[in-house]
Design a protein around this motif. Structure first.
Motif, short mmCIF file in Angstrom:
data_model
loop_
_atom_site.label_atom_id
_atom_site.label_comp_id
_atom_site.label_asym_id
_atom_site.label_seq_id
_atom_site.Cartn_x
_atom_site.Cartn_y
_atom_site.Cartn_z
N GLU A 1 0.81 -1.22 0.00
CA GLU A 1 0.00 0.00 0.00
C GLU A 1 0.84 1.27 0.00
OE1 GLU A 1 0.19 -1.51 4.29
OE2 GLU A 1 -0.03 -2.35 2.28
N LEU B 1 2.48 1.92 -3.44
CA LEU B 1 1.45 2.31 -4.41
C LEU B 1 1.01 3.75 -4.21
CD1 LEU B 1 -0.86 -0.82 -4.68
CD2 LEU B 1 0.41 0.28 -6.52
N ILE C 1 -4.30 3.05 -5.20
CA ILE C 1 -4.72 2.00 -4.26
C ILE C 1 -6.21 1.75 -4.33
CG2 ILE C 1 -2.81 2.43 -2.68
CD1 ILE C 1 -4.79 3.89 -0.85
N ILE D 1 -6.69 -2.10 -4.09
CA ILE D 1 -5.79 -2.96 -3.34
C ILE D 1 -6.38 -3.34 -1.99
CG2 ILE D 1 -4.47 -1.19 -2.12
CD1 ILE D 1 -3.02 -4.23 -3.99
N ALA E 1 -10.16 3.23 -0.09
CA ALA E 1 -9.05 4.12 -0.42
C ALA E 1 -9.44 5.57 -0.23
CB ALA E 1 -8.61 3.87 -1.86
N SER F 1 -10.27 7.44 -7.52
CA SER F 1 -10.30 6.03 -7.10
C SER F 1 -11.32 5.24 -7.90
CB SER F 1 -10.61 5.94 -5.59
OG SER F 1 -11.88 6.47 -5.31
#
Length: 453
Positions: A133, A136, A172, A175, A182, A208
């Protein structure tokens, strides 16, 4: 308060902010930036996942082993340390910030992005007990800032912060299993309020969302796995009862204690590895990587299980544990907490990566070890473990609750009351143990006291 009313400090209203031509351009830029950032992030996590598969599965099989032998982490982590040492000591940005300092903070300058990517690819696939994380977020923020000239970034520091945050959100976006996690994480970490909060929400949420679309589309098109955090199968949950809270709240406190203890070790390791000459830093980085490998090898020797379960970021092992808790003995779970926890603590202060993913596994493992307690069970234990570990390591209670809800999926509804109470208990315990008032928000997982005056 209506959105058209003037702010107490004389600042612009939300209505004025949203309709400002410059802000509308910022939204458009955020959406457009989300495309290349997400493509770069997809390539990074896809490559990292493939390297991880090659190191821990394909290579042991080619060497004649059914799985990685107990000693496998020793040469793997030694190589990770040797690769990481020159990056930390010679490249701009030192390969990214030390993970014990938490996530977030100022956006990563573009010049430091290559070092961050190289450090992550040098360590994460080889078994460093950290998550993807932080690299990224640094990758996304740094690439987003490339769209703005350096002179303009200096003239408009707020643009610098918002666009960097949007880039990190795009990187992210999936993820953590959901783009909402996120966005909420970055918003909560920013510590803003009023119109400024909404002004940050929209670029981050938009970026996002675009990032999630890119990740999903390219995942189907290429067939590449990115190793996103998800739990395809979780224990069936019922309505929590008094026994769940009786065991769950003390368990959340214990998980917070475990997290803070690991972070304290990480701070001591950081003090050791960041003082002295560049040569001393390089040598100590290699030694710390080997120490992490020894922790992973010890887990395999103690349990007779694969060292891969304790290595890496932990999302794959977390999914396996959630799907079949009965396959793990209490002794194996406690050994995982001890060995991976110590490896995580050392890695926090010396290597490069994110602090969140491994702690989620540690919290879930400790919770599952407590699941056989009378009146408890696997489903409430998992809810407590996920929520409490996330709250303790990030210091962001709302983000932690949203993350746990997203991971539990359809089973989250019944667990929500226990999940929220566990989040609050772990958050308060961790803050009390750290002994620092949370008056001014710093990077995720770190707090900074407000300045006097």
């Amino acid at each position: 308060m209506p959105t058209t009313s003037r702010q107490p400090d004389g600042g612009p209203t939300l209505h004025e902010v949203l309709l400002h031509r410059g802000y509308l351009r910022l939204l458009l830029v955020s959406a457009l930036v989300g495309v290349p950032v997400s493509l770069a992030a997809f390539g990074f996590v896809g490559l990292e996942h493939q390297l991880q598969h090659w190191v821990w599965e394909s290579l042991p099989t080619a060497a004649g082993y059914g799985r990685a032998p107990w000693w496998w982490p020793l040469p793997a982590l030694l190589l990770a340390g040797l690769l990481l040492a020159p990056i930390v000591t010679r490249l701009p940005g030192s390969g990214g910030h030390v993970p014990v300092d938490g996530l977030g903070g100022p956006p990563t300058p573009p010049v430091a992005v290559p070092g961050v990517v190289l450090a992550a690819l040098a360590g994460l696939p080889l078994g460093v007990v950290l998550g993807p994380e932080a690299p990224l977020m640094a990758l996304g923020g740094g690439l987003a800032l490339l769209t703005v000239r350096s002179a303009r970034r200096a003239e408009h520091p707020q643009l610098f912060a918002v666009l960097g945050t949007a880039g990190a959100a795009a990187a992210i976006s999936t993820i953590f299993g959901s783009p909402l996690v996120a966005a909420v994480m970055l918003i909560e970490a920013a510590g803003l309020g009023g119109p400024q909060l909404i002004a940050l929400i929209l670029p981050s949420l938009l970026a996002s969302g675009v990032g999630a679309l890119i990740f999903t589309g390219f995942g189907h098109w290429t067939g590449l796995a990115i190793g996103a955090l998800s739990l395809p199968h979780v224990p069936k949950s019922g309505v929590p009862d008094a026994a769940d809270f009786l065991w769950g709240v003390p368990l959340a406190v214990a998980i917070a204690v475990l997290c803070v203890a690991g972070q304290n070790v990480g701070h001591r390791v950081k003090a050791l590895t960041t003082t002295g000459t560049a040569r001393q830093t390089a040598v100590r980085t290699v030694l710390c990587a080997v120490a992490v490998g020894a922790c992973l090898a010890a887990y395999a020797l103690l349990t007779g299980r694969s060292p891969e379960e304790a290595a890496l970021s932990g999302q794959a092992t977390l999914a396996v544990l959630a799907a079949d808790p009965a396959a793990w003995s209490v002794a194996a779970l406690l050994a995982l907490v001890l060995c991976k926890g110590l490896g995580w603590s050392i890695a926090l202060g010396s290597l490069r990566g994110g602090p969140i993913f491994p702690m989620l596994l540690l919290g879930a493992a400790l919770a599952m070890a407590c699941a056989p307690l009378p009146g408890f069970g696997a489903a409430p234990a998992l809810a407590v473990g996920l929520a409490a570990s996330a709250a303790a390591v990030t210091g962001l209670p709302v983000t932690s609750a949203v993350l746990a809800e997203a991971l539990l999926g359809g089973e989250a509804a019944n667990s929500t009351p226990l999940l929220i109470v566990s989040t609050v208990a772990a958050f308060i315990t961790a803050e009390w143990l750290r002994g620092r008032p949370r008056r001014q928000t710093g990077p995720v997982g770190r707090t900074e006291p407000a300045e006097a005056g």
